[in-house]
Structures are given as structure tokens and as C-alpha cells.
Enzyme design. Sequence first.
Site, PDB file in Angstrom:
ATOM      1  N   ASP B  86      -4.042 -27.177 -27.177  1.00 41.55           N
ATOM      2  CA  ASP B  86      -4.565 -26.454 -26.036  1.00 41.55           C
ATOM      3  C   ASP B  86      -5.506 -25.352 -26.402  1.00 41.55           C
ATOM      4  O   ASP B  86      -5.013 -24.814 -27.454  1.00 41.55           O
ATOM      5  CB  ASP B  86      -3.862 -26.025 -24.908  1.00 41.55           C
ATOM      6  CG  ASP B  86      -2.443 -25.446 -25.320  1.00 41.55           C
ATOM      7  OD1 ASP B  86      -2.028 -25.988 -26.609  1.00 41.55           O
ATOM      8  OD2 ASP B  86      -2.097 -24.307 -24.712  1.00 41.55           O
ATOM      9  N   GLU B 153       0.775 -25.444 -25.142  1.00 42.05           N
ATOM     10  CA  GLU B 153       1.660 -24.814 -25.821  1.00 42.05           C
ATOM     11  C   GLU B 153       1.617 -23.145 -25.177  1.00 42.05           C
ATOM     12  O   GLU B 153       2.362 -22.385 -25.340  1.00 42.05           O
ATOM     13  CB  GLU B 153       1.360 -24.591 -27.218  1.00 42.05           C
ATOM     14  CG  GLU B 153       2.407 -23.916 -28.134  1.00 42.05           C
ATOM     15  CD  GLU B 153       2.185 -22.542 -28.410  1.00 42.05           C
ATOM     16  OE1 GLU B 153       2.930 -21.691 -28.638  1.00 42.05           O
ATOM     17  OE2 GLU B 153       0.794 -22.271 -28.084  1.00 42.05           O
ATOM     18  N   GLU B 154       0.259 -22.892 -24.940  1.00 42.48           N
ATOM     19  CA  GLU B 154       0.152 -21.498 -24.697  1.00 42.48           C
ATOM     20  C   GLU B 154       0.777 -20.986 -23.229  1.00 42.48           C
ATOM     21  O   GLU B 154       0.122 -20.979 -22.228  1.00 42.48           O
ATOM     22  CB  GLU B 154      -1.355 -21.189 -24.560  1.00 42.48           C
ATOM     23  CG  GLU B 154      -1.996 -21.435 -25.661  1.00 42.48           C
ATOM     24  CD  GLU B 154      -1.612 -20.158 -26.753  1.00 42.48           C
ATOM     25  OE1 GLU B 154      -0.930 -19.237 -26.445  1.00 42.48           O
ATOM     26  OE2 GLU B 154      -2.038 -20.406 -27.964  1.00 42.48           O
ATOM     27  N   ARG B 193      10.254 -18.912 -43.475  1.00 40.01           N
ATOM     28  CA  ARG B 193      11.478 -18.314 -43.718  1.00 40.01           C
ATOM     29  C   ARG B 193      12.780 -18.998 -42.894  1.00 40.01           C
ATOM     30  O   ARG B 193      12.555 -19.598 -41.892  1.00 40.01           O
ATOM     31  CB  ARG B 193      11.545 -16.746 -43.329  1.00 40.01           C
ATOM     32  CG  ARG B 193      11.619 -16.762 -42.050  1.00 40.01           C
ATOM     33  CD  ARG B 193      11.321 -15.460 -41.571  1.00 40.01           C
ATOM     34  NE  ARG B 193      12.542 -14.698 -41.848  1.00 40.01           N
ATOM     35  CZ  ARG B 193      12.601 -13.142 -41.834  1.00 40.01           C
ATOM     36  NH1 ARG B 193      11.567 -12.340 -41.792  1.00 40.01           N
ATOM     37  NH2 ARG B 193      13.632 -12.604 -41.922  1.00 40.01           N
TER      38      ARG B 193
END
Lengths: 427, 427, 427, 427
Positions: B86, B153-154, B193
Site C-alpha cells: 500500500d 500495512e500503513e 538485529r
Amino acid sequence: MGSVTSHPVERVLAPLAAALPGLEALYVDFHRHPELAFAETRTAAELARRLEADGFEVHTGVGRTGVVGVLRNGEGPTVLLRADIDALPVEEKTGLEYASTARGVDEAGNDVPVMHACGHDMHATWLSGAASLLAAAREEWSGTLLVVFQPAEEGSGGASEMIADGLFDLAGRPDVVYGQHLVPGPAGWVLTRAGVLMAASDTLRITLHGRGGHGSRPETTVDPAVMAASVVLKLQTVVSREVAATEPAVVTVGSLHVGSVGNVIADHAVLEVNTRAFDDAVLLRLRAAIERIVNAEAAGANAPKPPTIELLNSYPATSNDETASDELTEVFRGHFADGTMLPAPLVTGSEDFGEFGAAAGVPSVFWLVGGLEPLEVITAMTEGRFETDIPSNHSPRFAPILHPTLRVGVETLVVAALSRMSHPGVG
Amino acid sequence: MGSVTSHPVERVLAPLAAALPGLEALYVDFHRHPELAFAETRTAAELARRLEADGFEVHTGVGRTGVVGVLRNGEGPTVLLRADIDALPVEEKTGLEYASTARGVDEAGNDVPVMHACGHDMHATWLSGAASLLAAAREEWSGTLLVVFQPAEEGSGGASEMIADGLFDLAGRPDVVYGQHLVPGPAGWVLTRAGVLMAASDTLRITLHGRGGHGSRPETTVDPAVMAASVVLKLQTVVSREVAATEPAVVTVGSLHVGSVGNVIADHAVLEVNTRAFDDAVLLRLRAAIERIVNAEAAGANAPKPPTIELLNSYPATSNDETASDELTEVFRGHFADGTMLPAPLVTGSEDFGEFGAAAGVPSVFWLVGGLEPLEVITAMTEGRFETDIPSNHSPRFAPILHPTLRVGVETLVVAALSRMSHPGVG
Amino acid sequence: MGSVTSHPVERVLAPLAAALPGLEALYVDFHRHPELAFAETRTAAELARRLEADGFEVHTGVGRTGVVGVLRNGEGPTVLLRADIDALPVEEKTGLEYASTARGVDEAGNDVPVMHACGHDMHATWLSGAASLLAAAREEWSGTLLVVFQPAEEGSGGASEMIADGLFDLAGRPDVVYGQHLVPGPAGWVLTRAGVLMAASDTLRITLHGRGGHGSRPETTVDPAVMAASVVLKLQTVVSREVAATEPAVVTVGSLHVGSVGNVIADHAVLEVNTRAFDDAVLLRLRAAIERIVNAEAAGANAPKPPTIELLNSYPATSNDETASDELTEVFRGHFADGTMLPAPLVTGSEDFGEFGAAAGVPSVFWLVGGLEPLEVITAMTEGRFETDIPSNHSPRFAPILHPTLRVGVETLVVAALSRMSHPGVG
Amino acid sequence: MGSVTSHPVERVLAPLAAALPGLEALYVDFHRHPELAFAETRTAAELARRLEADGFEVHTGVGRTGVVGVLRNGEGPTVLLRADIDALPVEEKTGLEYASTARGVDEAGNDVPVMHACGHDMHATWLSGAASLLAAAREEWSGTLLVVFQPAEEGSGGASEMIADGLFDLAGRPDVVYGQHLVPGPAGWVLTRAGVLMAASDTLRITLHGRGGHGSRPETTVDPAVMAASVVLKLQTVVSREVAATEPAVVTVGSLHVGSVGNVIADHAVLEVNTRAFDDAVLLRLRAAIERIVNAEAAGANAPKPPTIELLNSYPATSNDETASDELTEVFRGHFADGTMLPAPLVTGSEDFGEFGAAAGVPSVFWLVGGLEPLEVITAMTEGRFETDIPSNHSPRFAPILHPTLRVGVETLVVAALSRMSHPGVG
């Protein structure tokens, strides 16, 4: 001033009672179909159609969507009667059966709800009704009647546009200009005052420039939401600290828009600020204070460039000619029932009505007509609840009652016009 | 973990150089045609078309506009590769030849500009490219490849919707979940990480209820612009006063909307607030502080009713499985050039990527891929100008370079997938 | 480093148990009679008297009210032990039997309450006790002991004044500098870390210049109360918007004074702002942001002249020498009970302790000593109530328990000193 | 009303010219030795000494430091003349040779500079001079003269205390009450108006309760500086949003005090807020709005307890009796030069003068006397610089010229008193 007897007025107003159902339907139609500034095409078409049917010479497109009717009726003065016809981007919440569900496109290109929250539907209906009555009784007066339906009164400068577009070329300069406004007073009341009646007003559009970025990394941005918020709070100090308590002044941020979603910091904010004062010098001081504050806020926020400040419109104070106002007050006092023609208080609202008289260099008089249930209003006033409980102009709940409001506002226009016209059959 | 030799990886990646022009065209096409959350129909159709051409079993409409490709290729683990697709309601200002001029309709129904300001166009292109390579070389690995193009996703919870819509019914639960994000680091860098990598995040929509009226009569209203402004400033104190300096936290008001014109006081204001923290307890403290402040502001402003506070979404911290992350880091270190596989700092951005692994109960690893001109980024870092001068995700000027960015992000996905798959021809 | 066995340490500390009642009385006396920065004359006199009684060469008035004791005890290193002795303008609310009711005159000349709210009474008692023990057992070590009672640590730059006043001329440069601070941890705990331990800090005094006048006529004035209020709110945005969430930073307005009575608008406001960061570059960014904001606020308020901004003090980060810190940690771990020598978190508090080592060009180590009821602290930590329920340094309710706090802080100093001294009778 | 001829007035005023040097010395002495509310012991002693020398029956300690002189001079009305005598906690910046360098102790116990910034030194001198003249010419009038030197007008309720302490028991109720105030108008001008002249006023002391702590650990505190700052900004909205533009109102935070040093967060803040309105209902609305806002701010800040709000004083509007005011205006117009007796504007300042007439149930009249260089004031008015350039009451630069100010203010009192007294030798 032509002498006024009750005779011509009575004769001109005689058909009004029978005309009220039609005017009520017209009002309801306008109320259901409100149109934003300079988009009043449906409203204008209907008003033009009626003027033509009444025998007026009709000019459309005067100042984009303005409509002018001219009725040349022999020797005598030219009287300009003006009504404004635009609606507001407000979502109606009156619960009325005929409430608006209309939408329009605002200046920023957004789709917004639209409502006649300021009563211009009533103004247009009043003037249409008065024009019909005067046209139907043209043997009772002589002179020229100039009926002006003005678009875009709500901050978009419709009066200036009509004047610039040649309004006074259509039938010459008027001798006097009259106009009126619906207010949340008891229906049946008419109020005015000599001198300043309504406030001068500026509308400014302020664009604050920030630097956009991800909502989680404000340190890479200059956040326009925080800048705008601080501007809004700081603007409160203009009235609270920079103007004397005895000098009326208002600074309102009516519109404030920043960004689209929570997790993106936008790169700018847009505010619309409206100011009011009864004294032009104070209005200029408000404007200077706003500019100073807004520029300093941008500097303090480390904005990449200074704000853009546009003066969208600037209305002078609406000031009634002392003599014309006193004369008309006397005429109204003679026509209306005792206790209904009253002195108006200072009104912080603004109008571009004053531009017609100023541009023509002739006297103008503006008055206010109440439109709410009298008992309700007076009880609220008595109990100190008026300000909080009675929906006023621009409220999504502003809902005038139709009777006697419709009748009174037609009568005021007819009485005012006839007070100035020559009366062939009268001494 | 299947043993990894350079051989299958090299063989799978061999066609990549020749495929880059096609991927570049696909990226440019996506960039020119960004689509907002749950409106990614054009993007989804193109991705589905390519998956089908590559021989995947394709499922569309998974979580409204999500697309899933399944490639069952014998015995072995199931590896889920995920990309989000998106775009954002941002007006592009990159000046690129292929800059977006697209518009869309946001959640409030407004027409807004749209831009791939977060790099999801690159994410989709990377995964489409990797899927093609893996499908074209299925003799090099065995297992099941699950390619997930996630919408929204936003801040709109696309991952949750896909899971709720039966994602794991299509090809069973995966054994591992991989995903990646484009960041404003030097192109060629890959960073990750173990443990917490990206922040937990809430998005709240807050509606402040005022009382509307005429802009010149604020005393009859409860002004939502002033209320909203005070809320924005007061929310700054949550981070500055209520969270320890050593506990990272962000509170951003990304969106703030009040009224339409300067001379009408509106009856409500709407804010979208986004928060970030690396610790769920801190995120809850932020939420509680916001609620406390917003309610008190309404009380202080004499609001007619308390604010409406909606939790639009809540993303957990993106936390990489320690073992899976360490293993993948070793694999990447073996594949990429010296000095390009680096430890990631804590990232205050948030993701719903973590929901796939959490819902499946399996390890997931997320990493970051740089996409800017290395010399420019490193010079800016050295001179302390990185934060201010390098346009980051969500900036209207975010503009990744295409090479080697396109190549690196395809390689990461291929290498990661192959690191887990069984390799029939290998030891 | 001289080799350390338990023998000399044990022998030096043997008289401590018997000395504790005397140290308790000394602590209570200091607590009852706190003195503000550079006014510690009573405290200094008592400390000097004790040093002399213990056989030290005593220097008073070093840095105005500082006291230095020198004990030359043969060949060997010079070890500097430092304690700060000033109190704070805080009104004690501990309810202790020996609570302070003292008053003092602050920098602005106001009469204010005074309290040892930061534990410097404990620091002074610890060092006086350690000095006595070391002096009484001078056969156990050889070298030079430099005991430094520093005035004015709380923001007034006492360390710099002592150095500028010739501290290092009294007994040459030390080989190592040790110091310690009482913290709201469990009594019995000792905490430190290599590298940065405590924050760098600025203290700024900002005078905002307005224009005074009658409280009823704000339009004739520039109101410094409003200007100051806006500055305080705007300064919250420095941490919330201008510093990354992962970079610890604090901006506190601890003191704010405007006017004397409600109906007079004053002509200025005075703020004291204290900042913290663990990175000198961040500290400078905070300072620059504060200056930018304060200047813009004055411009926005139409102030008659720009603010006056004075840097009252600037403390660097307190950074422990890596080698010296690791060595001392090992020594402490050998001396104290298991589980009581712990790694310190980053502490946002600041110190001018670091200036001694920096000026001398030698290693320095600073550590923290807990002083509260262990069960109470640990229960509050477990229940997430530590931050809100446990009164910390500078709180009017900060009230350390005396045992074992007094003993532990004497032992740390003795152990640290002996860890560096030559030991004639040993290896 | 006794008939007035110029003869007795001229005869009573005849010695005034010769008395002016003595009055000037008295004024300069008072100006050099200002005393705060209820601490006017030196001033009171001097005034009592003079009254006694003039033959008055003198009462001291009436309302703590008030002084009353009674002169029973045969049959006739009792006329009360009142002057207030207290000074303000303002640091004089006039640069006058006789500027005050005095200090005093304010209500909070702080040592503060003191200045006669409101002109009460002039008020006391005027009344002392008028009392002498009237006493020296007692053959010219008959009746009772009640001379009242009131302490603590500046917000501490001195009028109420004198009344409660038995003022009207000393010589019965007066028939009329007169008083006057020095204002920054041209020297020689006298101004008054019938009805409301000066505003009603409240003074509130607000203590905001926070939680103190170390400046570097705000998360353990509730910061009263931030709470106070937000209160000050939010209070600006009371006038800007909650009161109609046409209703004069003022809300001023004159005093704001938090903490002592930059690195300690204090546990409370103290504000003094002064309000003004010309309508008692508006004053009550201001008070309610302030309470609502302050309580909400504390709730929003998570304060440990609600604020403490004390009403330090509440002065009603100063309203002149219509008849008595019109009569006195006529008398003044007959006595003073053309163009110097002028209608007063509404004054936002407040006074407790009105309490004497209200408590006695008799008419009272209050007027204003200009005291600045006329050309300077009128030029500033003409150029729109009056508000910014002319130091007004309560300004540290308020500096009346002595001539003709001294003479005019003595004459007003003598003329007013004689206008009411019986005149034995006159018709």
C-alpha cells in the site's frame, strides 16, 4: 423622502397573505438545496425565472452567479434592495423534515456538507416575495426598483464582484440601498441602529510550512501540527492581551487542516482565521498581530520558510447612514406593531452589504429580522440561557420558524422601498 | 536449517542481471500508480498476473486486496516471504520523471494525493522478482514457498485481516517468516538485529466534540479548534515529562482537521495520533496518558460531551527470533560483500509484519535494505546532516535509487528462502 | 595497581563499627543544618575541625567554601577522594524527627527553605568517616591522600572554582579521582559502569523582557507571564519533536518567577532551565533549540527587547575511565556481599565530579550507593511503582535510612583508596 | 445640597498657593518611602501627626493601619473624603531623583521592592492638603468632616477592614462619600461619569499541586511549571472565547511562582489571577471558567490533588450615584477652567472605594485627576502611541508631574466638600 401614507403600502401588501404558501414552498426548496459561494446556479436560475415572470428586466451572471432584476417604473428615485443567496459548508443537524443533505466542493477542493445555516434562503425568499408584490402594484409607486440577489456573501466577496462586474451600469446608481438579515431574535421583531451596526472583518488563509516525514521520526521533520496548534493558542492572546477590554474584537480560527494519517508528519498546515472589530484601526491591529505571531511561530519551530498569509477578504464595518436610518426607523415604527421595532445591539457578525452604498456613494441602511419562536427566545434570555441554548447563525441547528418570519421580512422590504419611491396618487 | 552452499544460490540468482530492466519497469509502474490501503486493486492484479505466469497457485482478495502465491515444490519446510504493497496519502515532491500524480480517497472520504513514500513499491517489486527466480529454479530447492503481498500495512491492519481471512489455510502454517523494508541507508547495506528491531505502535482517532456557531460569537460555542490545539501541545508533555529519557517513546499527531471556513466555528475536531515505544508497558502508559489528557482538555473546555477515542490499530514491537536472526545474519554475511551486512539500530518505525510469525507461532526475521546514494548518505551522516537533509520514509521527497537497490532486495529474499529450504542436490 | 589483600582493608575498617554512632550524629547534624551553594560555612568548619583532629594538613576557603585535607604518608600514589557538601532550596517534607527547618538566601536574593534533598549530608559524612579511618591506620598504606569537600555542586560550579583556586597546587596532581553518590536504590547496593554513567547538563537562566502595567490594561503591556507560559510549553517540543526517541534528553524548567501580585503586570519573567543528554552534541542541540525558541517567543509577543540568556553552568557527561572502572568493580565485587555490586543504568542526573579528573588529566571513577529500605524499593520496582512512589534525589521527601547506608559508603571510599595505595607490609 | 457661591471656596483655597511647597515635600517623602498593604505605619504616623496639628480628632489603627480624622464643626451634613495610602511590590524605574529604593515583605513572606506605582502618595498628599485648608477655614462651612486615609486598597480589602473595625461609629454615617484617583491623563483634567465608572474585580490565588523531584527525572514527578504554563495559556481563552466581544472583561495572571533552581522540579506552583468586568454576572462567569479550567488542567496533568483556589478579594464595580455625580460635575464645571472637566470613559481598573457608600447606604462619587505633562499625553493620543508610550498606573515608570497636579487634586476635594456643607455666612 416621499411622504408615506398607509394607503399605497396597504394596497401593495394586500396580496401577501395569499402568497405566503408559495413563499413557504420556495423557502423550503431553497433550504433543501443550499449551494456554496459562487456555486448558487440552481438558486440563481429559480430567482431569475421568478423575476422574469414578474416582468423585471433580468441580468444573470453578474459577479459570476449573481442575479439582478430591474423594474423601470417612471420618474423617481432608484431603490436597491439586496439579498444574499449562498450557503455554508455546515452539516445540518436541525432534524427538520426539510433538512439539507446536500454536499458541495469547498475552496480547497474537498467534498463537504452544505447547509443554509445563515438564513440566506430566507433572505432570497423575502426579496423574491417583495419584488413580486411591488411589480404587481406598480401603479402605486414610481421610480426604479433594483433587485439584487448577491452570491458569495460568506467570505468570498460577492458584493465586490457584482460591483466590479458592472452592477451600476445596468440601471445607474441607486439613491439608497436597503438590506436585511435573519437573526435568532423573536419572530416579529425588527432591529436596527444608526451608525455602526455590524463589525468589520478580515479572513486570512495561513499556510504554515513544515518538513514532512515518518511519524516515528519527528527529529527529521518540522511538525506542522505542533506549529499550527501553537499558532491557534497564541492567537487567543491577541484578544486577551493586545486589545483593550472596552474595544470589541474577535479572532477565530474556523478551519485548521494538517495531514491525512496518524503515522505521517505532513509538510504543511492550513488555517483560516476570521477577525472582527467595530473600528478599522483595531482590525488592522489584529491583522498585524496575527502576522507577527504567525511569523514568530514559524521561526521558533525552525520552519524551512516563513508562512504564506493571504487576505481572502476584508469587509468594512456595516454602518448605517444616520439620517436614512432614523427616517426608516420612524417608518417601520409606524408600520409594525408596538414593541417590535427595536434598537439593535452592536453585532459582531460582518457583511459585505456596506460595499454597495460605499461604491455608489449613497446612503444605505441594514436591519435585522427575528426568526425564532418568541416565547422560547425570551425565556432563554430571561434565564441567561440565550447564548448557550438558542442556535444562532452558522450553527448546524439554526432553524427559523416560518411564520410570521416570512411575512415580516417581505413587509420590511416593501415598506422600505415605498418609503423612498414617488407615489403618483398621493399628495 | 538446511545446509547452504553457494551453488544453489548462485544458480537461482544467475538470471537476475537480465531480469533487472523488467523489474525496473515494474517498480516505475508501481511508483507512478500508488494505491491507498485496501484500494491496491491495480497493484494486486499485476502481482497476481505475474505469480500466475510464474506457475504459482494464486489467491486474490485475501484480506480484501491481498494476494498470495503458493508454490508446492516437494518435501521440505514452508517459507513465508512477505511484502507490503500500500501507498500513503502524501503529495509527491521528488521531482522524479516518474513521480506520482495519483489521488485517492482517504478514510474520511476526502480526495487526497497518493505516493509510495514508504517504499512499498520497492517491496512488491523485490518479492515479485524473487518469486520469479525461485519458481524458475525449482530444481534447486524443495519445500513450499508462500509469497504474501499484504495490503494496508500503513496503519490499517492488513496483516491481521489476511490472517483472519484464512491465510494459513491456503498452504498450512509456515516454518519461518521473512520480510524486509527499504530504508534511507546506503544502497548495498543490509541491516538487522536479534530481538526487538522496530517499535510497538498505536494509532488512535480522537474526536473532540465542541459546539458550533458563528465565528464572530465564540461565547455561544465550544471552539473545537482551540480544544484541538491545546490537545496537540499538551500531548507533547507525554514524551517530555511522563517517560524517562532513557525509554524511547514517540507521540505524533499526524492528522488534525477542524471546520471548513474561517467564519464558522465547527462542532468537532478529529485528530489521528500515532505512538511508538519498544516496550509494551510503555505503549500502554502512552495510551493511558493520552486518554487522561484528552478527557481533561474536553472538561476544561466545557465540551458538551467527552471525546470519542478509537484505537484504529495497535502493532506490537517487531521482534526478531534470536536464533533465526543470528543464523540469517551469518548467511547474509557469507553472501554479501564485506561491510555491507550491519547491525541495525533500534528503529522507531512500526510494522505489522510481526503478526504473521506471532499468529503462526513460528520464528520470524525482518531486516532493512538501504536504498540511497551511498556517498550522499555517508557524507550527510559524517557532517551531522543526515536527520535534516536525507529524505526518509514518509517524506514527500523519499526517492530511492534503483541500482543496486533492486538487485540487493531480490537477493536477500532468495538467499533467506534458500537458507531454509531443503536442497535436493546438496549434501 | 597495588595488590590488594583483605588484610589491610580489614584492619583499616576494624574501628568502623564503633565509629558509626558518631557518624550518625554527624549526619543528623548536617541534615538539620543544610546550607546552600557557597554558603556551607558551618558545614565546612565542622569538616575542617575533624580533618585537623585526624592529623590532616587542612586548607579552607578553597573555591570559596571548599575544604581540602592532605595526608602525606610516604611514597606512593596520590588518591583524591571527593564529596560534595551543599544543599538545595527545597522545603523538607520527610516528617523526620531531624528534618530541616533551615532557610537560606538564594541567588536571586530571596529567602528560601533549605534541605539536604540530594544526600550531600551523607556524602560529607561518608568521606569524613573514611578519612578518619585511613588517617588512624596510616601504617597500612603509603602514598598521599587528598580529601576534597567540594561546595556548590548543585549547578553553581564548585568543582571548577576549587580547581581554578589552586586545588592541584596543594599536593600536586592526583593519580586517580574517586567519588560517589547516594541514590534511591536498596541500601547495601553499589552500582557503577565503565564509560558514560551520568548525563551532561546545562543550566540556563532566561530573562524574558516584557513591559509592565496595570493588570486591567493588558493592551498597554507586553505580559511576561503569558510569554513565560508559552516558552515553558514550547520547550516541551524540544524533547518531543527535535530529538530522536532513542537519544536520551531532558529539558526541565525548574524555576519560573513573574510578578508579585495579581493586579500588576510585571515587566519581566525569569526562568531557570536545566538540560540533560549523554552526548555533548545533543546537549549543544538542546541549547540551540532553546535559544531559537525563546527568541522567537519574544518576537511573537512583541517584546521590547530580546531575552537575556545566561549559561549558569555546563557540566560534561560523567564518564568513568574504562580500565580504572573495571578494576575498581572487581575490587568492590571482592569486598562486598554477592549480588550487591551491580551494573549501573544510565543516570540522567549530572555531576561536576568529572571536572577533577579532566583537569588533572587522570582517570576518575564515580559510583552510586543505595540508601533506601531494600524491601520497600524492590517491592515498588516489582509492582511498577518505583518511579511514582519512591522519593528520589531532590524530592522534599527524600529520606535515606542510616543503616547500613552509612557503613557501606565509608567502606567504598576506604576500599577504593586502598586499592590504589602502596601497602608497605604486603607483597 | 447647600448652595455654593465662589466666595467660601475662594476663601478656603486662598492659602493653597503658599502651601504647595510643603505639599510637594510631603509627596516626595511619601514617594521615597512607600509601604505595602497593612504596613503603612510610617505613612500613617505622618498623616495622623498632621491631622492632629490641624485640630482633628484623630483615630489610628482603624482597619489595622488606617487613619481617620474627624472635625465636628457645627450643624450640617457629614462629608467623608477618602484617600488610599498603600504602595505596590514594583521596582521603580522612573529615574526620578526621588525614586524609591524601598523594600518590603509581600504576603508570601518574600522580600520585594516597593513603589508608589499607583499614585496613592499623591492621593494621601491631596487629602492631607485639603484637610488642612478646610480645618483652617472652619468659619466658612458647618457640618462634620470625616477624613479617611485607607490602607491596603491594592487587593487586600482595606475598605472592608475599616468598616468592620467601626469606622462609622467614630462620627456616625456620612451623608455623602467622595474619593479620587490619579490617572495618566493631562494634568489639569478632571473626569467622571454617572453610573458604572470602574470595573468589578476578583483576585484569586491558585496553588497547583504537583509532585517534586530531580530535574533530570521528570517521569517521577508531576511538573508544576508545565501545569502552571498551561493554565496561563488556557486562561487566555476565557476572554477570547467565553465572553462576548461587546462585554468588556479582563483575566490577568499577575504573579506566577514555581521552584527555586533549574535542576529541581518543585512540588507546587502559585498563581495570582486578577479579573475585571463591568457586570457582576460576567465577573462570576469569569470566576467559574477559571475554576473549571484550573481543575481540568490538574486532572490532565495527573496532579496528586486538585488545586487550591482562594478568593483573596472581590471588589464590586465602582458606580457613581447618578444624582450626586451630575450635581458634582456641575459644581466642578463651574470651578475649573473650560475644557478640563470631562466625561470619563469606562475604566477597567477597580477600587474598593465603593464599599464606603454601599456600607453606609449613602451616595458616593469617585472621579479621576490627570497627572502627566499635557502636551506629551495629547501628542501620544493623537499619534496612537498613548497605550504603548505613556506609563500608566502600576507601571514601574509611572511618574506624575507635581504641578498643577498637586493643586488640582486639593481643589477637587475642597470644592466637593464645600458643595455639600452648610455655609453659615451664605444665603
